[in-house]
Design a protein around this motif. Structure first.
Motif, PDB file in Angstrom:
ATOM      1  N   ALA A 217      73.015  39.703  65.159  1.00 17.25           N
ATOM      2  CA  ALA A 217      73.733  38.616  64.497  1.00 17.25           C
ATOM      3  C   ALA A 217      72.878  37.356  64.449  1.00 17.25           C
ATOM      4  N   ALA A 218      73.092  36.563  63.421  1.00 16.96           N
ATOM      5  CA  ALA A 218      72.362  35.303  63.269  1.00 16.96           C
ATOM      6  C   ALA A 218      72.804  34.304  64.326  1.00 16.96           C
ATOM      7  N   LEU A 219      71.875  33.511  64.825  1.00 23.38           N
ATOM      8  CA  LEU A 219      72.207  32.448  65.774  1.00 23.38           C
ATOM      9  C   LEU A 219      73.064  31.386  65.099  1.00 23.38           C
ATOM     10  N   PHE A 220      72.819  31.153  63.812  1.00 25.88           N
ATOM     11  CA  PHE A 220      73.716  30.324  62.996  1.00 25.88           C
ATOM     12  C   PHE A 220      73.450  30.607  61.527  1.00 25.88           C
ATOM     13  N   ARG A 221      74.444  30.336  60.718  1.00 24.16           N
ATOM     14  CA  ARG A 221      74.315  30.377  59.255  1.00 24.16           C
ATOM     15  C   ARG A 221      74.686  29.003  58.728  1.00 24.16           C
ATOM     16  N   LEU A 222      73.820  28.476  57.878  1.00 24.15           N
ATOM     17  CA  LEU A 222      73.996  27.124  57.379  1.00 24.15           C
ATOM     18  C   LEU A 222      74.041  27.145  55.856  1.00 24.15           C
ATOM     19  N   SER A 223      75.104  26.605  55.286  1.00 23.28           N
ATOM     20  CA  SER A 223      75.182  26.470  53.828  1.00 23.28           C
ATOM     21  C   SER A 223      74.431  25.200  53.443  1.00 23.28           C
ATOM     22  N   ALA A 224      73.133  25.352  53.291  1.00 22.10           N
ATOM     23  CA  ALA A 224      72.267  24.182  53.131  1.00 22.10           C
ATOM     24  C   ALA A 224      72.325  23.580  51.736  1.00 22.10           C
ATOM     25  N   HIS A 225      72.442  24.424  50.715  1.00 22.14           N
ATOM     26  CA  HIS A 225      72.418  23.944  49.325  1.00 22.14           C
ATOM     27  C   HIS A 225      73.397  24.752  48.483  1.00 22.14           C
ATOM     28  N   ASP A 226      73.762  24.166  47.343  1.00 21.03           N
ATOM     29  CA  ASP A 226      74.652  24.864  46.410  1.00 21.03           C
ATOM     30  C   ASP A 226      73.886  25.806  45.501  1.00 21.03           C
ATOM     31  N   LYS A 227      72.569  25.655  45.457  1.00 19.48           N
ATOM     32  CA  LYS A 227      71.715  26.507  44.634  1.00 19.48           C
ATOM     33  C   LYS A 227      70.649  27.140  45.528  1.00 19.48           C
ATOM     34  N   PRO A 228      69.778  27.991  44.964  1.00 17.29           N
ATOM     35  CA  PRO A 228      68.782  28.666  45.805  1.00 17.29           C
ATOM     36  C   PRO A 228      67.998  27.712  46.697  1.00 17.29           C
ATOM     37  N   ALA A 229      67.891  28.071  47.970  1.00 18.75           N
ATOM     38  CA  ALA A 229      67.087  27.304  48.930  1.00 18.75           C
ATOM     39  C   ALA A 229      65.679  27.903  48.908  1.00 18.75           C
ATOM     40  N   CYS A 230      64.752  27.225  48.206  1.00 19.32           N
ATOM     41  CA  CYS A 230      63.447  27.810  47.876  1.00 19.32           C
ATOM     42  C   CYS A 230      62.388  27.624  48.948  1.00 19.32           C
ATOM     43  N   THR A 231      62.575  26.663  49.851  1.00 18.26           N
ATOM     44  CA  THR A 231      61.490  26.354  50.779  1.00 18.26           C
ATOM     45  C   THR A 231      62.022  25.873  52.120  1.00 18.26           C
ATOM     46  N   LEU A 232      61.257  26.169  53.180  1.00 16.17           N
ATOM     47  CA  LEU A 232      61.590  25.784  54.549  1.00 16.17           C
ATOM     48  C   LEU A 232      60.333  25.237  55.224  1.00 16.17           C
ATOM     49  N   SER A 233      60.495  24.203  56.055  1.00 23.99           N
ATOM     50  CA  SER A 233      59.360  23.685  56.811  1.00 23.99           C
ATOM     51  C   SER A 233      59.864  22.926  58.037  1.00 23.99           C
ATOM     52  N   PHE A 234      59.272  23.242  59.204  1.00 23.47           N
ATOM     53  CA  PHE A 234      59.604  22.553  60.442  1.00 23.47           C
ATOM     54  C   PHE A 234      58.637  21.398  60.671  1.00 23.47           C
ATOM     55  N   CYS A 235      59.165  20.291  61.206  1.00 24.89           N
ATOM     56  CA  CYS A 235      58.302  19.190  61.629  1.00 24.89           C
ATOM     57  C   CYS A 235      57.533  19.651  62.869  1.00 24.89           C
TER      58      CYS A 235
ATOM     59  N   ALA B 239      68.340  21.893  66.446  1.00 27.33           N
ATOM     60  CA  ALA B 239      68.126  22.110  67.886  1.00 27.33           C
ATOM     61  C   ALA B 239      69.421  22.578  68.540  1.00 27.33           C
ATOM     62  N   GLY B 240      69.288  23.531  69.441  1.00 26.01           N
ATOM     63  CA  GLY B 240      70.469  24.045  70.142  1.00 26.01           C
ATOM     64  C   GLY B 240      71.306  24.962  69.285  1.00 26.01           C
ATOM     65  N   ASN B 241      70.806  25.339  68.111  1.00 25.53           N
ATOM     66  CA  ASN B 241      71.512  26.229  67.178  1.00 25.53           C
ATOM     67  C   ASN B 241      72.864  25.665  66.740  1.00 25.53           C
ATOM     68  N   THR B 242      72.946  24.326  66.700  1.00 21.22           N
ATOM     69  CA  THR B 242      74.130  23.650  66.151  1.00 21.22           C
ATOM     70  C   THR B 242      73.646  22.706  65.053  1.00 21.22           C
ATOM     71  N   PRO B 243      73.379  23.235  63.869  1.00 21.71           N
ATOM     72  CA  PRO B 243      72.753  22.438  62.802  1.00 21.71           C
ATOM     73  C   PRO B 243      73.634  21.298  62.311  1.00 21.71           C
ATOM     74  N   SER B 244      72.990  20.162  62.050  1.00 25.75           N
ATOM     75  CA  SER B 244      73.688  19.011  61.470  1.00 25.75           C
ATOM     76  C   SER B 244      72.739  18.328  60.480  1.00 25.75           C
ATOM     77  N   LEU B 245      73.322  17.803  59.419  1.00 23.35           N
ATOM     78  CA  LEU B 245      72.526  17.144  58.382  1.00 23.35           C
ATOM     79  C   LEU B 245      72.090  15.765  58.870  1.00 23.35           C
ATOM     80  N   VAL B 246      70.776  15.505  58.757  1.00 21.12           N
ATOM     81  CA  VAL B 246      70.243  14.192  59.100  1.00 21.12           C
ATOM     82  C   VAL B 246      70.254  13.297  57.864  1.00 21.12           C
ATOM     83  N   CYS B 247      69.690  13.785  56.768  1.00 22.03           N
ATOM     84  CA  CYS B 247      69.697  13.007  55.526  1.00 22.03           C
ATOM     85  C   CYS B 247      69.367  13.916  54.353  1.00 22.03           C
TER      86      CYS B 247
END
Length: 527
Positions: free
Chosen positions: A415-433, A455-463
């Motif tokens: 099972a996934a540690l979390f699932r995040l509905s990040a965008h309403d359309k295709p999420a084309c790219t990912l990058s970690f700081c 962090a902590g597998n509890t995602p929240s939107l920063v901006c």
């Protein structure tokens, strides 16, 4: 549009890139072309077309020429006679005219026996045979970078410069763009411009920077591997300007002399007999081990510098030896196009692959024929990335805008540690700081780039931010300046975002924002 962006590490690019020199084959081709054009000119001069008109024009020119000379001499003679009658001497101007006329020798102008080389030498101010090339190490005095100091300064790369690569297509012209980003400081604002470009033969889809020399030199090089709509993977030298051919190719069409001869022979026999139905054009023969369709994803292995992984629309994943220019392994773990591949940063033999068959596979390159671990996702895979702060965990973004986080230690189809509905359309790219644990950037065709705290597998939107680059296809944090995020998309321009200027980032990570230069203005959240 810009399909992919990537940062080049500091210290690997040459301060002054080399300008590509023509090869002997290219010089021979230029000589042959010049000779052919010269023969065409001779044929035109010797042709009998409109001979009467040409003779008439020449006669008119000769008559006007003779009249002009006669008139000049009459004026000179009259002025000399006048001066003599007055007891004076001919003026300096009159004597100069006579001397100039004698030097020009206009009456014998058409009798000059100079050949073409003599004319070229006289015009260019050279002596001996005019040259098309110079010896190794000898500078061409007529080809200079520029006499303006500002041009030389712009061409020279400084140690503080940050370099970005972008794969671009515009008006059916494909190229690589090498961008220079100068950070804002007390002396002025940030500056972003294209340093040079590399023309590509096909539409670029993906790229990855690498430093392994295909010729086997152990030194560090500044190279890029590019995947296009063609089955070949091209490796280009970024320290050479105006280059027209890649340094090496992995796979693609077989252009060996033996193959070309065989193709020509097959083409000749096929035309011996005419048929009512037109034959389909035969497919070009590929190098053994090559992909058979477009290359959609690339990943360079930093642990084993000669290793490169690729994913293709032919549903396969290939592991390449860059030095040998051969395919070492072909993995057939997917049933649809392979969109993304990524080597693990902590365990170099471990490879992650994502496909349009809505699955992600984990492969160990040491046992390529073994059964891979597999995870199913909710839609076609768009992007993959490993979590640099938790190297056993990876993220997958998909066409439905969902981003899922998995721990490989939990096993296949866990099972996934979390699932995040990040965008309403295709999420084309990912990058970690690179420096802030859990700070994740996502980009989508909804034109938004979003920063998340996962962090902590509890995602929240920063901006969330619209960078005015249209639908976003690629984004990446810079390892040398982790506060900078480069992005590219349908707008066709690279955008660099200093995330510290956003008030939400400053509030969430005050120590990070404290590194922002004094006097820098903040921006507002788009939402």
């Amino acid at each position: 549009m810009i399909s992919a962006v990537s940062w080049i590490p500091k210290g690997v690019a040459k301060a002054v890139p080399t300008v590509a020199q023509p090869t002997e084959e290219e010089l021979d081709a230029m000589r042959a072309q010049l000779e052919a054009e010269g023969n065409d000119d001779d044929d035109d001069e010797g042709s009998g077309t409109d001979t009467a008109d040409m003779d008439s024009d020449e006669a008119d020119k000769d008559e006007s020429h003779d009249k002009a000379i006669a008139r000049a001499r009459e004026v000179s003679s009259a002025m000399t006679s006048t001066r003599a009658a007055g007891g004076g001497k001919p003026s300096a101007g009159t004597g100069g005219l006579e001397e100039a006329m004698r030097e020009l020798d206009m009456e014998h102008y058409d009798d000059s026996g100079d050949d073409d080389d003599a004319v070229v030498n006289r015009v260019l101010g050279t002596s001996g045979r005019a040259r098309l090339e110079y010896e190794d190490g000898e500078a061409d005095p007529y080809l200079k970078l520029g006499s303006d100091d500002s041009e030389i300064e712009d061409f020279t790369l400084r140690p503080s410069d940050l370099i970005i690569l972008s794969a671009k297509n515009e008006d059916d012209v494909s190229n690589l763009e090498v961008w220079i980003y100068e950070e804002a400081d007390a002396s002025g604002e940030a500056n972003l411009y294209v340093h040079h470009e590399v023309l590509l033969p096909a539409f670029p889809l993906c790229l990855t920077w690498l430093d392994c020399d295909p010729n086997g030199d152990t030194g560090r090089r500044n190279l890029v591997a590019v995947g296009t709509l063609e089955p070949a993977i091209e490796i280009w030298d970024l320290d050479v300007v105006d280059t027209v051919e890649p340094l090496a190719c992995l796979g693609g069409v077989d252009t060996s002399p033996a193959q070309q001869q065989q193709t020509a022979e097959e083409g000749g026999t096929s035309t011996e007999k005419k048929k009512k139905k037109k034959k389909k054009k035969a497919k070009a023969r590929l190098v053994p081990g090559s992909h058979e369709d477009s290359v959609l994803g690339l990943s360079w292995n930093r642990g084993f510098r000669n290793v490169l992984a690729s994913g293709s629309a032919d549903c396969t994943v290939k592991v390449w030896d860059v030095v040998k220019a051969t395919c070492e392994h072909t993995l057939r773990c997917h049933t649809d196009k392979v969109q993304s591949v990524a080597w693990n940063p902590a365990e170099p033999p471990v490879l992650l692959t994502g496909s349009f068959d809505r699955s992600v596979c984990l492969v160990d390159a040491r046992t390529p024929q073994g059964d891979p671990a597999r995870w199913c996702v909710t839609a076609d895979v768009e992007a993959l990335c490993w979590n640099p702060h938790e190297p056993t965990c990876f993220l997958v973004s998909s066409e439905d805008g969902i981003v899922a986080h998995y721990d490989a230690r939990k096993g296949a189809d866990s099972a996934a540690l979390f699932r995040l509905s990040a965008h309403d359309k295709p999420a084309c790219t990912l990058s970690f700081c690179p420096v802030i644990r859990g700070l994740l950037a996502t980009g989508s065709t909804d034109k938004k780039v979003k920063l998340w705290d996962v962090a902590g597998n509890t995602p929240s939107l920063v901006c969330s931010q619209d960078l005015n680059t249209g639908p976003v296809f690629s984004a990446a944090f810079c390892s040398d300046a982790p506060h900078l995020l480069a992005a590219g998309g349908a707008g066709g321009e690279v955008v660099v975002w200093d995330v510290r200027v956003h008030p939400s980032v400053a509030a969430k990570y005050p120590a990070f924002a404290a590194t922002l230069p004094a006097g820098t203005s903040q921006q507002q959240d788009d939402d």
